[in-house]
Design an enzyme around this catalytic site. Structure first.
Site, PDB file in Angstrom:
ATOM      1  CD  GLU A 107      34.170 -50.168  -4.763  1.00 49.06           C
ATOM      2  OE1 GLU A 107      34.109 -51.285  -4.230  1.00 49.06           O
ATOM      3  OE2 GLU A 107      35.191 -49.468  -4.747  1.00 49.06           O
ATOM      4  CB  CYS A 120      32.773 -40.595  -1.359  1.00 53.21           C
ATOM      5  SG  CYS A 120      34.154 -40.496  -2.491  1.00 53.21           S
ATOM      6  CB  CYS A 127      39.962 -43.057 -13.354  1.00 56.67           C
ATOM      7  SG  CYS A 127      40.427 -41.315 -13.329  1.00 56.67           S
ATOM      8  CB  CYS A 131      46.780 -40.622  -9.993  1.00 57.28           C
ATOM      9  SG  CYS A 131      45.949 -39.197 -10.737  1.00 57.28           S
ATOM     10  CB  CYS A 134      44.713 -43.420  -7.671  1.00 54.33           C
ATOM     11  SG  CYS A 134      42.925 -43.611  -7.632  1.00 54.33           S
ATOM     12  CB  CYS A 356      41.264 -41.136  -0.506  1.00 56.45           C
ATOM     13  SG  CYS A 356      40.372 -39.882   0.341  1.00 56.45           S
TER      14      CYS A 356
HETATM   15  N1  SAH Z   1      39.682 -37.609 -10.253  1.00 55.33           N
HETATM   16  C1  SAH Z   1      39.356 -36.771  -9.150  1.00 55.33           C
HETATM   17  C2  SAH Z   1      38.478 -37.402  -8.088  1.00 55.33           C
HETATM   18  C3  SAH Z   1      38.802 -38.815  -7.633  1.00 55.33           C
HETATM   19  S1  SAH Z   1      40.154 -39.103  -6.537  1.00 55.33           S
HETATM   20  C4  SAH Z   1      40.608 -36.225  -8.528  1.00 55.33           C
HETATM   21  O1  SAH Z   1      41.692 -36.629  -8.929  1.00 55.33           O
HETATM   22  O2  SAH Z   1      40.522 -35.346  -7.685  1.00 55.33           O
HETATM   23  C5  SAH Z   1      39.761 -38.425  -4.976  1.00 55.33           C
HETATM   24  C6  SAH Z   1      41.016 -38.096  -4.159  1.00 55.33           C
HETATM   25  O3  SAH Z   1      41.641 -39.279  -3.603  1.00 55.33           O
HETATM   26  C7  SAH Z   1      42.068 -37.405  -4.989  1.00 55.33           C
HETATM   27  O4  SAH Z   1      42.645 -36.352  -4.274  1.00 55.33           O
HETATM   28  C8  SAH Z   1      43.066 -38.518  -5.157  1.00 55.33           C
HETATM   29  O5  SAH Z   1      44.311 -38.036  -5.536  1.00 55.33           O
HETATM   30  C9  SAH Z   1      43.034 -39.165  -3.807  1.00 55.33           C
HETATM   31  N2  SAH Z   1      43.672 -40.484  -3.765  1.00 55.33           N
HETATM   32  C10 SAH Z   1      43.780 -41.370  -4.767  1.00 55.33           C
HETATM   33  N3  SAH Z   1      44.429 -42.479  -4.372  1.00 55.33           N
HETATM   34  C11 SAH Z   1      44.736 -42.312  -3.077  1.00 55.33           C
HETATM   35  C12 SAH Z   1      45.372 -43.138  -2.102  1.00 55.33           C
HETATM   36  N4  SAH Z   1      45.788 -44.348  -2.405  1.00 55.33           N
HETATM   37  N5  SAH Z   1      45.513 -42.642  -0.843  1.00 55.33           N
HETATM   38  C13 SAH Z   1      45.040 -41.407  -0.542  1.00 55.33           C
HETATM   39  N6  SAH Z   1      44.405 -40.597  -1.420  1.00 55.33           N
HETATM   40  C14 SAH Z   1      44.264 -41.040  -2.679  1.00 55.33           C
END
Ligand code: SAH
Length: 376
Positions: A107, A120, A127, A131, A134, A356
């Site tokens: 996406e 974005c 991935c 995390c 996420c 995000c």
């Molecule tokens: N792998 C990279 C880029 C992708 S994530 C990274 O970790 O930076 C982009 C951002 O969105 C990261 O800061 C991630 O931690 C954040 N993010 C992921 N899931 C989220 C959520 N459910 N709510 C808010 N931010 C989130």
């Protein structure tokens, strides 16, 4: 630590015998044309048509002699990923689910603001980092995107925004953040090739100052990224103690906070005008106390930094809650009082799951369903 899932390579970018020219850097494009018996200067002409004009049909490339155009068309193509789905939020945010030649999907999101428009971009399908908060991390299958698939996201967005040829001013797409699906520093070579193409002044011409690469903290790749690409860096911190960050961002077990902060201090080209952005997702009762804010300030000591406070964006099945507005404000005030800008990022496109951490392709699930249907 659980074994890291395998990262698969992108497929060959050849459809019906014709190789995609998108995604080759200038050197590779020139070499390919010379191999075909064409003069090296043709590469510059093609570059202009492909990346400045956005033309996909060789027949329209009128600075090339007709026989050359015809020859190119038999051997090559100028392709975009296919738009499998397009959605628009009530706030103007647009999300495109793009399908690549092997059927995999990722996406891309366009976020219009008063003074800018940010795209974005994803760097992987899925991935490996998993995390906890996420959505992308719940998708089991992971493959790297190739340069054409990364540049292709920018070009597909420019198609949808009808923004060709590359305008000098008043663009709808001014900024690029590598904050979509995937960890860009786990796919560094392809991301680097793609960004060099995107930054080229005779093409898409998005300056490195308008590009931000976001990493969860792949420490050994950070210096190279700064030296070779010179883009802005964002670091997904989210916790100030290793015990908690180990849980939220499991990559922390490999590269703990102290090492990560040192790599940030060493990031090439840092100054007060070029700061590292620290991303901090606000999770109720988990990482949002005033003590956490004070510890964050201590960690940032000596680093030109700003902090983006990201209200947690929920997704189907997620187990966290977003911090209260008051807790976010209080946290931000403490960081701000210490001299660090700490804006709260207004979630954009939540209604279309474009905010995000909400990105996830359902291609895997759908393909499984297709296979099951085929067997039945
Ligand atoms: N792998 C990279 C880029 C992708 S994530 C990274 O970790 O930076 C982009 C951002 O969105 C990261 O800061 C991630 O931690 C954040 N993010 C992921 N899931 C989220 C959520 N459910 N709510 C808010 N931010 C989130």
């Amino acid at each position: 630590m659980k074994p890291v899932p395998e990262i698969f390579a992108p497929p060959a970018d050849v459809v019906e015998g014709r190789r995609n020219l998108v995604g080759l850097d200038r050197g590779a494009l020139t070499a390919l044309l010379v191999e075909e018996g064409l003069e090296p200067f043709r590469a510059r002409q093609l570059w202009h048509w492909i990346y400045h004009r956005g033309v996909t049909d060789f027949a329209l490339m009128t600075t090339l002699a007709k026989p050359v155009r015809e020859r190119l068309a038999t051997r090559f193509a100028v392709r975009r990923p296919a738009v499998a789905r397009a959605e628009r939020s009530t706030d103007g945010t647009q999300k495109w689910l793009l399908r690549f030649v092997d059927g995999q999907e990722a996406e891309t999101v366009h976020i219009p603001e008063e003074d800018r428009g940010t795209l974005c971009v994803s760097s992987q399908v899925g991935c490996t980092l998993a995390c906890k908060f996420c959505h992308t991390g719940t998708q089991p299958w992971v493959r790297n995107l190739g340069p054409a698939e990364i540049v292709g996201q920018v070009m597909a967005a420019r198609d949808a925004l009808a923004e060709w040829p590359s305008p000098k001013d008043d663009r709808q797409l001014t900024n690029i953040v590598l904050m979509g699906m995937g960890e860009p520093l786990y796919n560094y070579d392809n991301v680097a090739t793609a960004l060099r193409i995107v930054m080229d002044g005779e093409g898409l011409a998005v300056s490195r100052r308008k590009i931000t690469l976001s990493t969860a903290g792949v420490v050994p790749m950070m210096r190279r990224c700064g030296e070779e690409l010179g883009v802005n860096l964002a670091v997904s911190l989210h916790a100030v103690r290793d015990e908690l960050r180990d849980v939220l961002v499991p990559l922390n077990k490999r590269y703990p906070i102290a090492e990560l902060m040192q790599a940030c201090r060493d990031y090439p080209g840092l100054s007060n005008a070029r700061r590292i952005t620290f991303e901090y997702v606000m999770l109720k009762g988990v990482n949002d106390s005033p003590a956490d804010a004070r510890a964050l300030v201590r960690l940032l000591e000596g680093i030109p930094a700003k902090v983006n406070l990201i209200p947690f964006n929920p997704w189907p099945g997620s187990s966290f809650e977003c911090s209260s507005a008051a807790a976010i404000r209080h946290f931000g005030d403490i960081v701000n009082a210490a001299g660090y800008a700490s804006p709260v990022r207004t979630p954009r496109g939540r209604d279309i799951l474009a905010a995000c951490g909400q990105l996830k392709s359902d291609s895997v699930r759908r393909r499984k369903a297709d296979e099951a249907a085929a067997v039945a």
